[in-house]
Motif scaffolding. Structure first.
Motif, short mmCIF file in Angstrom:
data_model
loop_
_atom_site.label_atom_id
_atom_site.label_comp_id
_atom_site.label_asym_id
_atom_site.label_seq_id
_atom_site.Cartn_x
_atom_site.Cartn_y
_atom_site.Cartn_z
N GLN A 31 0.85 -1.19 0.00
CA GLN A 31 0.00 0.00 0.00
C GLN A 31 0.88 1.24 0.00
O GLN A 31 1.99 1.22 0.53
N LYS A 32 0.37 2.30 -0.58
CA LYS A 32 1.12 3.55 -0.64
C LYS A 32 0.65 4.46 0.49
O LYS A 32 -0.54 4.57 0.76
N ARG A 33 1.58 5.10 1.16
CA ARG A 33 1.27 6.10 2.17
C ARG A 33 1.78 7.43 1.67
O ARG A 33 2.84 7.51 1.05
N THR A 34 1.04 8.48 1.95
CA THR A 34 1.39 9.81 1.47
C THR A 34 2.11 10.61 2.54
O THR A 34 2.19 10.20 3.70
N LEU A 35 2.58 11.78 2.13
CA LEU A 35 3.20 12.70 3.08
C LEU A 35 2.22 13.04 4.19
O LEU A 35 2.59 13.12 5.36
N ARG A 36 0.95 13.21 3.83
CA ARG A 36 -0.08 13.52 4.83
C ARG A 36 -0.24 12.36 5.83
O ARG A 36 -0.39 12.58 7.02
N ASP A 37 -0.20 11.13 5.35
CA ASP A 37 -0.29 9.96 6.24
C ASP A 37 0.85 9.97 7.25
O ASP A 37 0.65 9.72 8.44
N VAL A 38 2.05 10.24 6.77
CA VAL A 38 3.22 10.30 7.65
C VAL A 38 3.04 11.44 8.66
O VAL A 38 3.29 11.26 9.87
N ALA A 39 2.60 12.59 8.19
CA ALA A 39 2.41 13.76 9.06
C ALA A 39 1.36 13.47 10.13
O ALA A 39 1.55 13.83 11.30
N GLU A 40 0.28 12.83 9.75
CA GLU A 40 -0.77 12.50 10.74
C GLU A 40 -0.25 11.53 11.79
O GLU A 40 -0.53 11.67 12.98
N ARG A 41 0.55 10.55 11.36
CA ARG A 41 1.12 9.58 12.31
C ARG A 41 2.09 10.28 13.27
O ARG A 41 2.06 10.03 14.47
#
Length: 129
Positions: free
Chosen positions: A31-41
């Motif tokens: 699965q692909k994670r975005t910059l936003r996903d990383v930022a939220e984590r």
């Protein structure tokens, strides 16, 4: 958390073995994670807002090429190091080497020892076809 993999039939690089095709494990269902996903984590595990983290990550992303083009490698502590690598046309005389002989530029990432050691501990799960 586990890395999913599947068996994939591929040509064997060793033709001496007789059989030209073998099955090899390959990562599957990535699965692909975005910059936003990383930022939220990061935001969930720190006192920084998602917006603050996105701003820092966007600025960070724009600065990596800046330093690489300034003939620097970029070491990021326990993450690893980014660097540029070039390849080009071979010549007989070193005096013939110039920028026109460079055919490709690639960015490489070398993970730190800590990251490498952490990835050794990965769990694998085989998926069905």
């Amino acid at each position: 958390m586990a890395v999913k993999y599947k068996a994939v039939k591929m040509n064997s690089p060793l033709k001496k073995e007789g059989k030209s095709e073998k099955y090899y494990p390959r990562v599957a269902n990535r699965q692909k994670r975005t910059l936003r996903d990383v930022a939220e984590r990061i935001s969930e595990t720190s006192t920084f807002s998602t917006t603050d983290v996105i701003g820092v990550l966007e600025a960070f992303t724009s600065q990596i090429p800046y330093f690489l083009k300034d003939n620097c490698s970029v070491e990021l502590g326990d993450l690893g190091t980014f660097s540029l690598h070039i390849s080009g046309e071979g010549v007989d005389d070193p005096e013939q080497i110039n920028a026109s002989k460079i055919k490709s530029v690639k960015m490489a990432f070398r993970p730190s020892t800590r990251i490498k050691e952490d990835l050794i501990k990965v769990d694998f799960r085989k998926i069905k076809k």
